[in-house]
Design a protein around this motif. Structure first.
Motif, PDB file in Angstrom:
ATOM      1  N   UNK A  35       1.842 -10.559 -32.946  1.00  0.00           N
ATOM      2  CA  UNK A  35       0.442 -10.464 -32.526  1.00  0.00           C
ATOM      3  C   UNK A  35      -0.145  -9.105 -32.882  1.00  0.00           C
ATOM      4  N   UNK A  36      -0.728  -8.401 -31.895  1.00  0.00           N
ATOM      5  CA  UNK A  36      -1.405  -7.137 -32.191  1.00  0.00           C
ATOM      6  C   UNK A  36      -0.453  -5.950 -32.284  1.00  0.00           C
ATOM      7  N   UNK A  37       0.845  -6.226 -32.262  1.00  0.00           N
ATOM      8  CA  UNK A  37       1.813  -5.130 -32.399  1.00  0.00           C
ATOM      9  C   UNK A  37       2.127  -4.837 -33.864  1.00  0.00           C
ATOM     10  N   UNK A  38       1.513  -5.603 -34.760  1.00  0.00           N
ATOM     11  CA  UNK A  38       1.625  -5.293 -36.180  1.00  0.00           C
ATOM     12  C   UNK A  38       0.593  -4.221 -36.506  1.00  0.00           C
ATOM     13  N   UNK A  39       1.061  -3.091 -37.004  1.00  0.00           N
ATOM     14  CA  UNK A  39       0.122  -2.044 -37.392  1.00  0.00           C
ATOM     15  C   UNK A  39      -0.596  -2.409 -38.678  1.00  0.00           C
ATOM     16  N   UNK A  40       0.166  -2.866 -39.650  1.00  0.00           N
ATOM     17  CA  UNK A  40      -0.388  -3.315 -40.920  1.00  0.00           C
ATOM     18  C   UNK A  40       0.717  -4.024 -41.674  1.00  0.00           C
ATOM     19  N   UNK A  41       0.406  -4.516 -42.855  1.00  0.00           N
ATOM     20  CA  UNK A  41       1.398  -5.068 -43.766  1.00  0.00           C
ATOM     21  C   UNK A  41       1.448  -4.183 -45.005  1.00  0.00           C
ATOM     22  N   UNK A  42       2.633  -3.994 -45.540  1.00  0.00           N
ATOM     23  CA  UNK A  42       2.810  -3.251 -46.776  1.00  0.00           C
ATOM     24  C   UNK A  42       3.026  -4.235 -47.908  1.00  0.00           C
ATOM     25  N   UNK A  43       2.127  -4.214 -48.870  1.00  0.00           N
ATOM     26  CA  UNK A  43       2.224  -5.053 -50.053  1.00  0.00           C
ATOM     27  C   UNK A  43       2.680  -4.149 -51.189  1.00  0.00           C
ATOM     28  N   UNK A  44       3.917  -4.296 -51.604  1.00  0.00           N
ATOM     29  CA  UNK A  44       4.532  -3.390 -52.577  1.00  0.00           C
ATOM     30  C   UNK A  44       4.744  -4.121 -53.901  1.00  0.00           C
TER      31      UNK A  44
ATOM     32  N   UNK B 157      -5.558 -11.716 -46.434  1.00  0.00           N
ATOM     33  CA  UNK B 157      -6.410 -11.677 -45.247  1.00  0.00           C
ATOM     34  C   UNK B 157      -6.738 -10.277 -44.774  1.00  0.00           C
ATOM     35  N   UNK B 158      -7.155  -9.392 -45.678  1.00  0.00           N
ATOM     36  CA  UNK B 158      -7.469  -8.017 -45.283  1.00  0.00           C
ATOM     37  C   UNK B 158      -8.674  -7.945 -44.350  1.00  0.00           C
ATOM     38  N   UNK B 159      -9.472  -9.008 -44.320  1.00  0.00           N
ATOM     39  CA  UNK B 159     -10.603  -9.011 -43.393  1.00  0.00           C
ATOM     40  C   UNK B 159     -10.126  -9.079 -41.950  1.00  0.00           C
ATOM     41  N   UNK B 160      -8.955  -9.719 -41.723  1.00  0.00           N
ATOM     42  CA  UNK B 160      -8.432  -9.832 -40.361  1.00  0.00           C
ATOM     43  C   UNK B 160      -7.509  -8.672 -39.996  1.00  0.00           C
ATOM     44  N   UNK B 161      -6.771  -8.155 -40.977  1.00  0.00           N
ATOM     45  CA  UNK B 161      -5.825  -7.077 -40.709  1.00  0.00           C
ATOM     46  C   UNK B 161      -5.714  -6.190 -41.943  1.00  0.00           C
ATOM     47  N   UNK B 162      -5.874  -4.867 -41.791  1.00  0.00           N
ATOM     48  CA  UNK B 162      -5.750  -3.984 -42.951  1.00  0.00           C
ATOM     49  C   UNK B 162      -4.379  -4.117 -43.612  1.00  0.00           C
ATOM     50  N   UNK B 163      -4.379  -4.034 -44.925  1.00  0.00           N
ATOM     51  CA  UNK B 163      -3.156  -4.124 -45.709  1.00  0.00           C
ATOM     52  C   UNK B 163      -3.015  -2.849 -46.531  1.00  0.00           C
ATOM     53  N   UNK B 164      -1.817  -2.289 -46.552  1.00  0.00           N
ATOM     54  CA  UNK B 164      -1.540  -1.142 -47.405  1.00  0.00           C
ATOM     55  C   UNK B 164      -0.884  -1.642 -48.680  1.00  0.00           C
TER      56      UNK B 164
ATOM     57  N   UNK C 121     -12.148  -3.803 -50.172  1.00  0.00           N
ATOM     58  CA  UNK C 121     -11.625  -5.122 -49.807  1.00  0.00           C
ATOM     59  C   UNK C 121     -11.025  -5.132 -48.405  1.00  0.00           C
ATOM     60  N   UNK C 122     -11.026  -3.989 -47.727  1.00  0.00           N
ATOM     61  CA  UNK C 122     -10.506  -3.927 -46.364  1.00  0.00           C
ATOM     62  C   UNK C 122      -9.087  -3.431 -46.259  1.00  0.00           C
ATOM     63  N   UNK C 123      -8.534  -2.917 -47.348  1.00  0.00           N
ATOM     64  CA  UNK C 123      -7.173  -2.387 -47.325  1.00  0.00           C
ATOM     65  C   UNK C 123      -7.150  -0.900 -47.610  1.00  0.00           C
ATOM     66  N   UNK C 124      -5.976  -0.383 -47.917  1.00  0.00           N
ATOM     67  CA  UNK C 124      -5.846   1.023 -48.287  1.00  0.00           C
ATOM     68  C   UNK C 124      -4.718   1.165 -49.294  1.00  0.00           C
ATOM     69  N   UNK C 125      -4.853   2.139 -50.181  1.00  0.00           N
ATOM     70  CA  UNK C 125      -3.803   2.426 -51.145  1.00  0.00           C
ATOM     71  C   UNK C 125      -2.725   3.260 -50.468  1.00  0.00           C
ATOM     72  N   UNK C 126      -1.490   2.797 -50.538  1.00  0.00           N
ATOM     73  CA  UNK C 126      -0.369   3.551 -49.997  1.00  0.00           C
ATOM     74  C   UNK C 126      -0.168   4.817 -50.826  1.00  0.00           C
ATOM     75  N   UNK C 127      -0.063   5.956 -50.160  1.00  0.00           N
ATOM     76  CA  UNK C 127       0.224   7.220 -50.837  1.00  0.00           C
ATOM     77  C   UNK C 127       1.732   7.450 -50.760  1.00  0.00           C
ATOM     78  N   UNK C 128       2.407   7.307 -51.887  1.00  0.00           N
ATOM     79  CA  UNK C 128       3.854   7.530 -51.938  1.00  0.00           C
ATOM     80  C   UNK C 128       4.114   8.924 -52.476  1.00  0.00           C
TER      81      UNK C 128
END
Length: 264
Positions: free
Chosen positions: A109-118, A138-145, A165-172
């Motif tokens: 549920x709401x304990x997901x901070x985000x999803x990492x799409x690698x 579904x970045x409109x419902x939950x931010x995706x990195x 698009x509602x996400x963020x670029x992961x800074x590695x």
């Protein structure tokens, strides 16, 4: 200073017996590693979901071991990212993997901070493919990195398109050098992959993370392998130091790690 809930620091995974006894006390069994981990750190990057869908009982068991403010970041299954054709809203994916993956996350549920799409280092820039993937996730419902590892993606407009698009670029980070700012988006996401950070670098990174967390949730994850668990300049030792410093505690890993509750 940012509210504690805006900045969550952890590592990639938690189930590492080699962290005993420097991080996990020697008398803590592996089945209770997460409980101890969550008493020290604020989030974890779940790597297991990259290889297989997690059972509902697994997630429910994890939730029972962590405080309410703790967050899970779930890495997208490799069948969604390491495949020839990325999913889109019109072409969900062969075998319904995307739908099954998203459904498997519902217990958190709401304990997901985000999803990492690698995406793999072999996948070259494909703007349309990235746009479709973000829409399907579904970045409109939950931010995706999104972590993009091929050099052809290294253009500023990519980070802006992901943010739009509602996400963020992961800074590695592999160099240790502190950037002036992190990529735009509703959240900020950092993977600290340098083998070791200097005193100046770790102070600079913590200052940057705290500054970014004044306006949005920030997730930062230290590497989990190849570094001693009691080194405060790398890995879980660095993550422990950063959390302790943010809380104004003694910065040694041992001092920041309260013992788990009795199993009764």
């Amino acid at each position: 200073m940012a509210a504690p809930s805006q900045l969550r620091i952890g590592t990639s995974g938690f189930s590492y017996p080699e962290w005993k006894p420097a991080f996990y006390p020697k008398d803590v069994p592996q089945r209770r590693f997460l409980e101890h981990y969550a008493s020290v750190l604020g989030a974890v990057e779940v790597n297991a979901s990259f290889y297989r869908l997690q059972a509902e009982k697994t997630f429910l068991g994890w939730l029972a071991m962590v405080p309410d403010e703790f967050r899970f970041v779930v890495k997208a299954h490799r069948g969604l990212t390491h495949t020839r054709d990325l999913p889109t809203p019109e072409r969900r994916d062969t075998g319904g993997l995307l739908d099954r993956f998203l459904e498997s996350l519902e217990p958190l549920e709401d304990r997901i901070g985000t999803m990492l799409v690698q995406l793999p280092p072999t996948r070259q820039r494909d703007d349309a493919g990235l746009e479709g993937l973000l829409a399907a996730m579904g970045t409109a419902e939950r931010p995706v990195a999104v972590e993009l590892r091929h050099e052809s993606w290294l253009f500023p407009e990519i980070a802006c398109r992901i943010a739009d698009a509602g996400g963020t670029l992961c800074f590695a980070d592999y160099s240790g050098e502190v950037p002036a700012r992190l990529p735009p988006g509703p959240i900020a996401y950092v993977r600290m992959r340098a083998d070791r950070y200097t005193e100046t670098q770790r102070e600079g990174w913590l200052e940057l993370l705290r500054r970014e967390a004044e306006s949005r949730p920030v997730y930062a994850f230290a590497k989990h392998e190849g570094v001693p668990p009691d080194d405060p300049y790398a890995g879980v030792g660095l993550a422990s130091w950063m959390v302790a410093r943010s809380r104004g505690l003694n910065s040694s890993p041992a001092a920041t790690a309260p013992r788990p509750r009795s199993s009764g």
